[in-house]
Design a protein around this motif. Structure first.
Motif, PDB file in Angstrom:
ATOM      1  N   SER A  48      -8.524  -2.236   1.104  1.00 25.25           N
ATOM      2  CA  SER A  48      -8.059  -1.331   0.075  1.00 25.25           C
ATOM      3  C   SER A  48      -8.188  -2.083  -1.248  1.00 25.25           C
ATOM      4  O   SER A  48      -8.588  -3.249  -1.262  1.00 25.25           O
ATOM      5  CB  SER A  48      -6.608  -0.903   0.333  1.00 25.25           C
ATOM      6  OG  SER A  48      -6.241   0.161  -0.530  1.00 25.25           O
ATOM      7  N   LEU A 103      -1.605   3.681  -1.633  1.00 24.59           N
ATOM      8  CA  LEU A 103      -2.956   3.266  -1.224  1.00 24.59           C
ATOM      9  C   LEU A 103      -3.187   3.562   0.248  1.00 24.59           C
ATOM     10  O   LEU A 103      -2.248   3.616   1.035  1.00 24.59           O
ATOM     11  CB  LEU A 103      -3.138   1.757  -1.441  1.00 24.59           C
ATOM     12  CG  LEU A 103      -2.798   1.194  -2.815  1.00 24.59           C
ATOM     13  CD1 LEU A 103      -2.915  -0.325  -2.793  1.00 24.59           C
ATOM     14  CD2 LEU A 103      -3.693   1.795  -3.870  1.00 24.59           C
ATOM     15  N   LYS A 104      -4.433   3.677   0.610  1.00 26.39           N
ATOM     16  CA  LYS A 104      -4.828   3.819   2.018  1.00 26.39           C
ATOM     17  C   LYS A 104      -5.782   2.683   2.358  1.00 26.39           C
ATOM     18  O   LYS A 104      -6.604   2.282   1.535  1.00 26.39           O
ATOM     19  CB  LYS A 104      -5.548   5.145   2.261  1.00 26.39           C
ATOM     20  CG  LYS A 104      -4.706   6.364   1.973  1.00 26.39           C
ATOM     21  CD  LYS A 104      -3.764   6.652   3.112  1.00 26.39           C
ATOM     22  CE  LYS A 104      -3.008   7.944   2.881  1.00 26.39           C
ATOM     23  NZ  LYS A 104      -1.578   7.796   2.992  1.00 26.39           N
ATOM     24  N   PHE A 105      -5.661   2.171   3.574  1.00 23.71           N
ATOM     25  CA  PHE A 105      -6.624   1.192   4.070  1.00 23.71           C
ATOM     26  C   PHE A 105      -7.726   1.937   4.808  1.00 23.71           C
ATOM     27  O   PHE A 105      -7.459   2.928   5.481  1.00 23.71           O
ATOM     28  CB  PHE A 105      -5.955   0.187   5.020  1.00 23.71           C
ATOM     29  CG  PHE A 105      -5.232  -0.910   4.298  1.00 23.71           C
ATOM     30  CD1 PHE A 105      -5.907  -2.071   3.928  1.00 23.71           C
ATOM     31  CD2 PHE A 105      -3.906  -0.789   3.969  1.00 23.71           C
ATOM     32  CE1 PHE A 105      -5.263  -3.082   3.248  1.00 23.71           C
ATOM     33  CE2 PHE A 105      -3.242  -1.788   3.287  1.00 23.71           C
ATOM     34  CZ  PHE A 105      -3.918  -2.940   2.927  1.00 23.71           C
ATOM     35  N   ALA A 161       0.830  -1.210   0.000  1.00 19.22           N
ATOM     36  CA  ALA A 161       0.000   0.000   0.000  1.00 19.22           C
ATOM     37  C   ALA A 161       0.865   1.261   0.000  1.00 19.22           C
ATOM     38  O   ALA A 161       0.585   2.215  -0.732  1.00 19.22           O
ATOM     39  CB  ALA A 161      -0.943  -0.008   1.203  1.00 19.22           C
TER      40      ALA A 161
END
Length: 186
Positions: free
Chosen positions: A51, A39-41, A34
């Motif tokens: 995600s 990316l973000k969770f 991520a």
């Protein structure tokens, strides 16, 4: 048919006290992936963090390890992703630290998170990405060992494993599991 071709499940235990432990290697791989992809969770259904990247849906169950199946099974059904497209990423005592290995299916091998997923899905026919942590030193219980953090001496090798595992995940998105296994199981 799902819009995702893969469900990638990183195994670990929630909470800051477990963050850099051997048992959280699956979480560490997805967190690094991520980070690399920007990316973000976010909070997902069934006690999870989720995600997505291209056609892979990323899942970190926020149940404790031995209840991982409670997040994996209902989410895979909701997303309509069959077991053969659920890649479970987890620590493995039988591989030395520094080694990764894809397996197309198999038993739990004593791993309670994998056992929970097998029970919840009703099959053991799902692929895994096993991350070696080695066996505990003489006199240290397995439970204590897997819940212990990586040592300072091990951290450079852990970084290398995270890098290789992320390369392998990228490769898997473009190639089939057999080809990915032949390249990364060396």
């Amino acid at each position: 048919m799902s819009r995702y071709s893969w469900l990638w499940v990183g195994l670990g235990n929630p909470g800051p006290q477990y963050r850099f432990t051997r048992h959280n290697f699956g979480f560490l791989v997805l967190e690094e992936f991520a980070r690399l992809k920007g990316l973000k969770f976010s909070k997902g259904p069934y006690q999870s963090l989720v995600s997505a990247y291209k056609d892979a849906f990323l899942l970190m169950p926020q149940t404790f390890m031995n209840l991982s199946g409670e997040a994996v099974a209902p989410l895979s059904r909701k997303l309509r992703i069959p077991p053969e497209r659920i890649l479970v990423i987890h620590d493995d005592l039988d591989l030395p630290l520094g080694r990764i290995k894809f397996a197309p299916k198999g038993g739990a091998g004593g791993h309670r998170g994998v056992k929970s997923i097998i029970e919840a899905l009703g099959t053991k026919d799902f692929p895994r990405l096993k991350l070696g942590i080695g066996r505990p030193p003489q006199g240290i219980a397995v439970r204590d060992y897997v819940l212990s953090p990586f040592s300072e001496e091990e951290k450079p090798l852990v970084r290398k494993v995270l890098e290789t595992a992320c390369e392998a995940l990228d490769y898997l998105l473009e190639h089939d599991l057999a080809k990915t296994m032949s390249l990364f199981n060396r």
